[in-house]
Design a protein around this motif. Sequence first.
Motif, PDB file in Angstrom:
ATOM      1  N   GLU A 187       9.126  -4.114   9.059  1.00 33.43           N
ATOM      2  CA  GLU A 187       7.920  -4.933   9.213  1.00 33.43           C
ATOM      3  C   GLU A 187       6.933  -4.284  10.169  1.00 33.43           C
ATOM      4  O   GLU A 187       5.719  -4.384   9.986  1.00 33.43           O
ATOM      5  N   GLU A 188       7.473  -3.590  11.192  1.00 30.11           N
ATOM      6  CA  GLU A 188       6.588  -2.867  12.098  1.00 30.11           C
ATOM      7  C   GLU A 188       5.811  -1.798  11.330  1.00 30.11           C
ATOM      8  O   GLU A 188       4.592  -1.684  11.451  1.00 30.11           O
ATOM      9  N   LEU A 189       6.566  -1.036  10.529  1.00 31.68           N
ATOM     10  CA  LEU A 189       5.946  -0.004   9.698  1.00 31.68           C
ATOM     11  C   LEU A 189       4.884  -0.615   8.787  1.00 31.68           C
ATOM     12  O   LEU A 189       3.764  -0.108   8.669  1.00 31.68           O
ATOM     13  N   ALA A 190       5.228  -1.737   8.163  1.00 33.78           N
ATOM     14  CA  ALA A 190       4.302  -2.378   7.232  1.00 33.78           C
ATOM     15  C   ALA A 190       3.024  -2.799   7.958  1.00 33.78           C
ATOM     16  O   ALA A 190       1.915  -2.622   7.435  1.00 33.78           O
ATOM     17  N   MET A 191       3.175  -3.343   9.163  1.00 35.85           N
ATOM     18  CA  MET A 191       1.984  -3.776   9.900  1.00 35.85           C
ATOM     19  C   MET A 191       1.104  -2.575  10.255  1.00 35.85           C
ATOM     20  O   MET A 191      -0.120  -2.650  10.178  1.00 35.85           O
ATOM     21  N   GLN A 192       1.752  -1.441  10.624  1.00 33.44           N
ATOM     22  CA  GLN A 192       0.958  -0.232  10.897  1.00 33.44           C
ATOM     23  C   GLN A 192       0.161   0.174   9.659  1.00 33.44           C
ATOM     24  O   GLN A 192      -1.018   0.518   9.749  1.00 33.44           O
ATOM     25  N   LEU A 193       0.834   0.128   8.506  1.00 31.90           N
ATOM     26  CA  LEU A 193       0.160   0.528   7.265  1.00 31.90           C
ATOM     27  C   LEU A 193      -0.973  -0.424   6.921  1.00 31.90           C
ATOM     28  O   LEU A 193      -2.031  -0.015   6.466  1.00 31.90           O
ATOM     29  N   LEU A 194      -0.731  -1.727   7.173  1.00 36.02           N
ATOM     30  CA  LEU A 194      -1.791  -2.692   6.889  1.00 36.02           C
ATOM     31  C   LEU A 194      -2.986  -2.482   7.811  1.00 36.02           C
ATOM     32  O   LEU A 194      -4.142  -2.669   7.414  1.00 36.02           O
ATOM     33  N   GLU A 195      -2.705  -2.076   9.073  1.00 34.61           N
ATOM     34  CA  GLU A 195      -3.805  -1.716   9.976  1.00 34.61           C
ATOM     35  C   GLU A 195      -4.594  -0.555   9.372  1.00 34.61           C
ATOM     36  O   GLU A 195      -5.817  -0.539   9.384  1.00 34.61           O
ATOM     37  N   ARG A 196      -3.852   0.390   8.839  1.00 33.64           N
ATOM     38  CA  ARG A 196      -4.476   1.587   8.311  1.00 33.64           C
ATOM     39  C   ARG A 196      -5.386   1.255   7.133  1.00 33.64           C
ATOM     40  O   ARG A 196      -6.451   1.863   6.981  1.00 33.64           O
ATOM     41  N   VAL A 197      -4.964   0.300   6.278  1.00 31.51           N
ATOM     42  CA  VAL A 197      -5.836  -0.066   5.164  1.00 31.51           C
ATOM     43  C   VAL A 197      -6.719  -1.260   5.525  1.00 31.51           C
ATOM     44  O   VAL A 197      -7.359  -1.867   4.676  1.00 31.51           O
ATOM     45  N   LYS A 198      -6.680  -1.633   6.803  1.00 26.09           N
ATOM     46  CA  LYS A 198      -7.618  -2.590   7.407  1.00 26.09           C
ATOM     47  C   LYS A 198      -7.487  -4.027   6.922  1.00 26.09           C
ATOM     48  O   LYS A 198      -8.481  -4.754   6.821  1.00 26.09           O
ATOM     49  N   ILE A 199      -6.270  -4.473   6.581  1.00 24.58           N
ATOM     50  CA  ILE A 199      -6.107  -5.893   6.276  1.00 24.58           C
ATOM     51  C   ILE A 199      -4.833  -6.476   6.905  1.00 24.58           C
ATOM     52  O   ILE A 199      -4.059  -7.150   6.224  1.00 24.58           O
ATOM     53  N   PRO A 200      -4.601  -6.235   8.211  1.00 29.00           N
ATOM     54  CA  PRO A 200      -3.368  -6.760   8.820  1.00 29.00           C
ATOM     55  C   PRO A 200      -3.306  -8.287   8.784  1.00 29.00           C
ATOM     56  O   PRO A 200      -2.225  -8.856   8.771  1.00 29.00           O
ATOM     57  N   GLU A 201      -4.461  -8.950   8.710  1.00 28.60           N
ATOM     58  CA  GLU A 201      -4.456 -10.410   8.783  1.00 28.60           C
ATOM     59  C   GLU A 201      -3.955 -11.057   7.496  1.00 28.60           C
ATOM     60  O   GLU A 201      -3.711 -12.250   7.451  1.00 28.60           O
ATOM     61  N   GLN A 202      -3.775 -10.252   6.442  1.00 25.85           N
ATOM     62  CA  GLN A 202      -3.343 -10.826   5.164  1.00 25.85           C
ATOM     63  C   GLN A 202      -1.834 -10.733   4.952  1.00 25.85           C
ATOM     64  O   GLN A 202      -1.340 -11.071   3.868  1.00 25.85           O
ATOM     65  N   ALA A 203      -1.111 -10.295   5.980  1.00 25.04           N
ATOM     66  CA  ALA A 203       0.298  -9.927   5.787  1.00 25.04           C
ATOM     67  C   ALA A 203       1.149 -11.013   5.149  1.00 25.04           C
ATOM     68  O   ALA A 203       2.017 -10.742   4.338  1.00 25.04           O
ATOM     69  N   ARG A 204       0.898 -12.282   5.519  1.00 22.01           N
ATOM     70  CA  ARG A 204       1.797 -13.344   5.057  1.00 22.01           C
ATOM     71  C   ARG A 204       1.318 -14.011   3.778  1.00 22.01           C
ATOM     72  O   ARG A 204       1.880 -14.999   3.344  1.00 22.01           O
ATOM     73  N   LYS A 205       0.236 -13.512   3.214  1.00 19.30           N
ATOM     74  CA  LYS A 205      -0.272 -14.139   1.998  1.00 19.30           C
ATOM     75  C   LYS A 205       0.399 -13.555   0.769  1.00 19.30           C
ATOM     76  O   LYS A 205       1.061 -12.529   0.833  1.00 19.30           O
ATOM     77  N   TYR A 206       0.196 -14.218  -0.346  1.00 16.14           N
ATOM     78  CA  TYR A 206       0.686 -13.691  -1.618  1.00 16.14           C
ATOM     79  C   TYR A 206      -0.434 -12.916  -2.302  1.00 16.14           C
ATOM     80  O   TYR A 206      -1.618 -13.228  -2.097  1.00 16.14           O
ATOM     81  N   PRO A 207      -0.067 -11.917  -3.108  1.00 22.14           N
ATOM     82  CA  PRO A 207      -1.095 -11.087  -3.751  1.00 22.14           C
ATOM     83  C   PRO A 207      -2.156 -11.910  -4.472  1.00 22.14           C
ATOM     84  O   PRO A 207      -3.338 -11.577  -4.434  1.00 22.14           O
ATOM     85  N   GLY A 208      -1.729 -13.012  -5.122  1.00 24.50           N
ATOM     86  CA  GLY A 208      -2.680 -13.828  -5.862  1.00 24.50           C
ATOM     87  C   GLY A 208      -3.779 -14.425  -5.002  1.00 24.50           C
ATOM     88  O   GLY A 208      -4.800 -14.873  -5.518  1.00 24.50           O
ATOM     89  N   GLN A 209      -3.572 -14.455  -3.672  1.00 25.95           N
ATOM     90  CA  GLN A 209      -4.583 -15.041  -2.791  1.00 25.95           C
ATOM     91  C   GLN A 209      -5.615 -14.013  -2.328  1.00 25.95           C
ATOM     92  O   GLN A 209      -6.538 -14.351  -1.610  1.00 25.95           O
TER      93      GLN A 209
END
Lengths: 253, 473
Positions: A127-149
């Motif tokens: 999950e740490e790795l995933a959060m780093q990657l989400l930072e990199r693609v600039k959407i860390p705030e969407q981590a807990r959402k589902y793709p459909g959202q």
Amino acid sequence: MTNTEPTNGAARPMVTLEGVDKYFGSFQALRDINLSVARQEVVVVLGPSGSGKSTLIRCVNRLEHHDRGRITVDGIELSNDVKAIRQVRRLTGMVFQQFNLFPHLTVLDNITLAPRQVRRMPRHEAEELAMQLLERVKIPEQARKYPGQLSGGQQQRVAIARSLATEPHVMMFDEPTSALDPEMIKEVLDVMQELARSGMTMICVTHEMGFAREVASRVVFMDEGEIVEIGSPEHFFTDPAEERTKRFMEQIL
Amino acid sequence: MTTAGPSPDRPATGAGRAAPPRPTAAAWARENLFNNRHNSVLTVLLGAGLVVLVIYGARFLFVTGQWEPVRTNLTLLMMGTFPREEQWRIVVQVYLLCASVGLLWGGLTASSRDRARDAGVPFSRARLRDGVRRWWPVFVLLAVLLGMTRTWLPLAFVASALALGVAARRVMEALPEAGRRAAWFGAGVCALAGWQVLSGTGGIAWWWGSALVAAAVVRLTRNVRTDARWQPLARLTLVAGAVAVVWAVYAQLDFGGVGWDDWSGFQLNLVAAAASIVLAFPVGLLAAVGRRSQLPAVRWLSVGYIEVIRGVPLITLLFMGDLFLGFFLPTEDPLSKVTRAIAVMTLFTGAYLAEIVRGGLQAVPRGQVEAAQAIGLSAPRVLSLIVLPQALRAVIPALVGQFINLFKDSTLLSIIALTEILRIRESIHGQREFLIVGIAETLVFVAFAFWALAFTMSRESQRLERRLGVGER
């Protein structure tokens, strides 16, 4: 048959295709493809629809099998050997036109799936790795959402993060912006550009000429399953050699 | 399910105009029932019919109906010839089952609460009131049963069992996450213990206990990570050892108990249906996946199984199972009648489930498999983590429909001379005082018992479908 024995890693090309043919039934999708992609190179593949661009990159991670010739990724040759296939898939990341995120998993679970299942990483590390990657693609705030959202652009950025989570040596993009609304194309291209700058080896099938011109180290033009021409972007946009290339560029620009 | 009031984050559109007021009952009726001449005539006719039906129904239920045969034979209908001196076993089992279900329920509530918290979505906890509203047919059935008994003991029993379930749920919800993980096992242990007290240590209990212990060992050793090559082997040895201990202990134990061969009445219907549902699910899953396999032998075997079973009537299969299934099995003592019946119902339902699941598998887009392969998942993981969850979600309504069918088909066990509820009902009218008394009433009672449970299953599947957002994502 040159690159059989492992040489030192830096000199060896990342991906090689030698004399690759591919058939769908009696239809020949790829004809005698020869291409070598060096480390940190960004290769953009252009061509009219049905020219075999997607088939080409789908052969590299064996979503399609080739019928003749040799394909190697980082020195591993693709064959029917399941082990080799999985190794290659670990070394390659792929981003699809339709994103293909897993709709029943949250964004975070989409990204941690491969690290946890394939690399056996404990959950909190993944999950740490995933959060780093989400930072990199600039959407860390969407981590807990589902793709459909998420919007299309956000979904595609999650898909890029998901591919990066396996720490691939080469990333392949299959028309990553073709299914996006115009205002979302830029956010995806920005991420891809940043990725290229960081030294990732990339093979991109795309119609984004701006991206090709700015980011590509080489451009490959395909038509009817053949590579017609390979050259620098400069060469392509100003003075293509082949008649077919010229016609295509005229239509597009 | 709250009614959507005016919310502060959804501003009224249309320059501050309020939503149109709800029409009064009279206005609604004028609009929908009496809006033209034809509709008015229809409304009056159908309304009159409805009133007559309700009057006749109510008169039958409360005035003319002779419920004495049901009242007198309530215990017989519910548990048939189950030895009366062993009834305490059922009581204990029900308590343990309630505790188990309560723990599971609480666990599910707590984890969806945590997920909602992580996602920053508001979460409303289902309260007991919601449970009663959702499960009202079951509660009506319970009320009817209790209303017919003449002592307070059954009421006290049902109330205390419900209270136990609710309490278990509370406890589970209050536990921290680590404690909850242990309590999941607690739920399994409760269910296993209940089963053992009821039916003794034998048969299913052995497998169930082994599975539980094996799962516990796997879970406990999961976070032990070494790179040693013997690690999988060591784990396997541990699991095998734990299972061996369970078997050794069971071989020494004898709780006594009443095996399901001696069960009858509604209890038999419930157990036969539940066992077949639980067993048929993996069978159907395997056959569905097998039918799409690359290996011709596996594919042919699956297709053969599915198409043979689907082409033969259940009654025929039940007779076949009853008469000669035993010949094919290499055991000294043939399987009991009930076991064979459950085996047949399992195989029958499995074939139908396989076709339902196959439909679900086909609904999963090809790109999902490709994406899963591209990130390096192995074929079994692609199936179990990506394809099946989506496929099953898409076919929940059909699956539950099949389960409801199976539950109702359990009455067919009467034709191979198993004393399930319909057969018991027949035998009631062999009693001298009820030869021609209340023949319709006993049938209505049986019908109502099935309807209450089947309807609840159907409602719950609709709810599950809504919650999982089938058709939305």
